[in-house]
Design an enzyme around this catalytic site. Structure first.
Site, PDB file in Angstrom:
ATOM      1  N   ARG A 198      -2.469  -3.762  -9.518  1.00 30.25           N
ATOM      2  CA  ARG A 198      -2.674  -3.040 -10.304  1.00 30.25           C
ATOM      3  C   ARG A 198      -4.200  -3.666 -11.218  1.00 30.25           C
ATOM      4  O   ARG A 198      -4.551  -4.600 -11.118  1.00 30.25           O
ATOM      5  CB  ARG A 198      -1.690  -2.987 -11.558  1.00 30.25           C
ATOM      6  N   LYS A 221       3.892  -6.848 -14.113  1.00 35.56           N
ATOM      7  CA  LYS A 221       4.649  -5.770 -14.653  1.00 35.56           C
ATOM      8  C   LYS A 221       6.174  -6.381 -14.594  1.00 35.56           C
ATOM      9  O   LYS A 221       6.694  -6.234 -15.799  1.00 35.56           O
ATOM     10  CB  LYS A 221       4.589  -4.526 -14.006  1.00 35.56           C
ATOM     11  N   HIS A 276      -5.077   3.526 -10.921  1.00 32.18           N
ATOM     12  CA  HIS A 276      -3.487   3.299  -9.976  1.00 32.18           C
ATOM     13  C   HIS A 276      -3.847   4.031  -8.580  1.00 32.18           C
ATOM     14  O   HIS A 276      -3.098   3.586  -7.799  1.00 32.18           O
ATOM     15  CB  HIS A 276      -2.295   3.987 -10.538  1.00 32.18           C
ATOM     16  N   ARG A 279      -4.004   1.154  -6.101  1.00 31.47           N
ATOM     17  CA  ARG A 279      -2.840   0.602  -5.424  1.00 31.47           C
ATOM     18  C   ARG A 279      -2.204   1.785  -4.494  1.00 31.47           C
ATOM     19  O   ARG A 279      -1.553   1.316  -3.532  1.00 31.47           O
ATOM     20  CB  ARG A 279      -1.771   0.466  -6.740  1.00 31.47           C
ATOM     21  N   HIS A 302       7.546  -4.728  -5.605  1.00 34.14           N
ATOM     22  CA  HIS A 302       8.614  -3.723  -6.070  1.00 34.14           C
ATOM     23  C   HIS A 302       9.887  -4.555  -6.110  1.00 34.14           C
ATOM     24  O   HIS A 302      10.489  -5.138  -5.100  1.00 34.14           O
ATOM     25  CB  HIS A 302       8.806  -2.707  -5.389  1.00 34.14           C
ATOM     26  N   TYR A 311       6.341   5.560   0.250  1.00 35.98           N
ATOM     27  CA  TYR A 311       4.923   5.538   1.158  1.00 35.98           C
ATOM     28  C   TYR A 311       5.331   5.592   2.557  1.00 35.98           C
ATOM     29  O   TYR A 311       4.678   5.667   3.305  1.00 35.98           O
ATOM     30  CB  TYR A 311       4.311   4.255   0.911  1.00 35.98           C
TER      31      TYR A 311
END
Length: 336
Positions: A198, A221, A276, A279, A302, A311
């Protein structure tokens, strides 16, 4: 003590916990009602249970939000921002007495805000945050009522378009960034494209997080550190760019110069994907070039595979069996 006849009815006058306990007095129309109440009080006392109804909790929604913040929210990275958002939500709802809130109140409040123009995604986040406040105060033993937001189902959302840059767009973007007066923006962009970081993770990179050809992102995050190998040329460029062996590699955020470069390069992006997109670009090209989704999950950090599966459709052989096993329509000319 006991049950006595009075001018207004039958008065129960007892101390359920004994002579030094709390005195309870209440008048009933009939002696039978008085007797049932006396037996009820003594039964509760014998079982060690409270025999008097609890006073109504008069705390308002803002009071519970403050408890949530003092004992939980303060430890979150975005705790202060979340507190401000929750306080604003409570004010919009009129800061009601929390015990009077019902699921219908929660649903009506959400609908009013939708009518005012907030997005369904924002509405879902607001409901989740308010639900979390009640869950936490219940967990802390500070709330014995129901969670009025617990059964409010989130609004169904259309899947967000995840835009990514093509090779040509990346080239155009780099041509513009190379002319930028900002000393950091090009290198931050390269770092994001090479690691899927990020922008916020890349811009605050510290020199001590560059070791042995790898970069470690901290303050992520989800709070988990990620270590990712770098191309040798990028690693060496980053190491040289850092003004010291410790401390921030980049002295500026580079965000505004990047935004200007995107516009100058003629790249149009969906709302909210300005930085973003880098990313998304890393993840998209990773899958299109044959990478596997589990490795991508680890690189992106994640917590669940669900996020990474967005994706998966970009994989070269994704759903290729649809062609292999579909009905064969032989003998028909599709042009006629």
């Amino acid at each position: 003590m006991g049950i006595k006849k009075t001018a207004t009815g039958w008065c129960v006058d007892v101390r359920p916990d004994g002579r030094f306990g709390r005195r309870v007095r209440k008048t009933f129309k009939t002696k039978a009602e008085a007797k049932r109440f006396e037996d009820y009080l003594r039964g509760k006392a014998a079982a060690g249970e409270p025999y008097m109804p609890k006073k109504r909790d008069r705390r308002r929604l803002l009071d519970l939000i403050q408890i949530w913040y003092d004992f939980h929210g303060i430890s979150l990275k975005d705790g202060k921002r979340r507190l401000s958002q929750l306080q604003a939500l409570a004010e919009k709802m009129g800061n009601p007495v929390a015990s009077t809130l019902t699921p219908m109140d929660a649903a009506k409040s959400r609908q009013r805000r939708l009518d005012e123009g907030i997005t369904p995604n924002t509405a879902n986040h607001d409901q989740a945050h308010l639900r979390a406040v009640f869950n936490k105060v219940i967990q802390l033993g500070e709330w014995e009522g129901q969670n009025p937001f617990a059964n409010i189902q989130p609004l169904r959302l259309d899947e967000t378009e995840l835009s990514y840059l093509t090779e040509d767009q990346i080239d155009r973007l780099f041509q513009v960034l190379e002319k930028s007066r900002n000393p950091d923006v090009l290198l931050i962009t390269r770092l994001c494209l090479a690691t899927g970081a990020r922008w916020s993770e890349a811009q605050y990179l510290r020199a001590e997080m560059l070791r042995d050809g790898r970069v470690t992102f901290t303050g992520t995050k989800n709070g988990r550190n990620r270590t990712i190998p770098l191309p040798q040329d990028l690693y060496q460029t980053l190491a040289k760019h850092a003004p010291r062996k410790m401390g921030r590699v980049f002295q500026t955020t580079g965000y505004n110069p990047f935004s200007e470069a995107i516009i100058e390069a003629g790249i149009r992006l969906p709302k909210g994907q300005r930085t973003h997109v880098l990313r998304h670009t890393f993840a998209s090209h990773f899958m299109m070039n044959g990478g596997d989704v589990l490795t991508l999950q680890k690189i992106l950090g994640h917590q669940t595979i669900t996020m990474t599966m967005r994706y998966a459709h970009l994989s070269p052989d994704h759903l290729a069996d649809a062609i292999k096993y579909a009905p064969k329509c032989r003998g028909h000319n599709v042009d006629t």
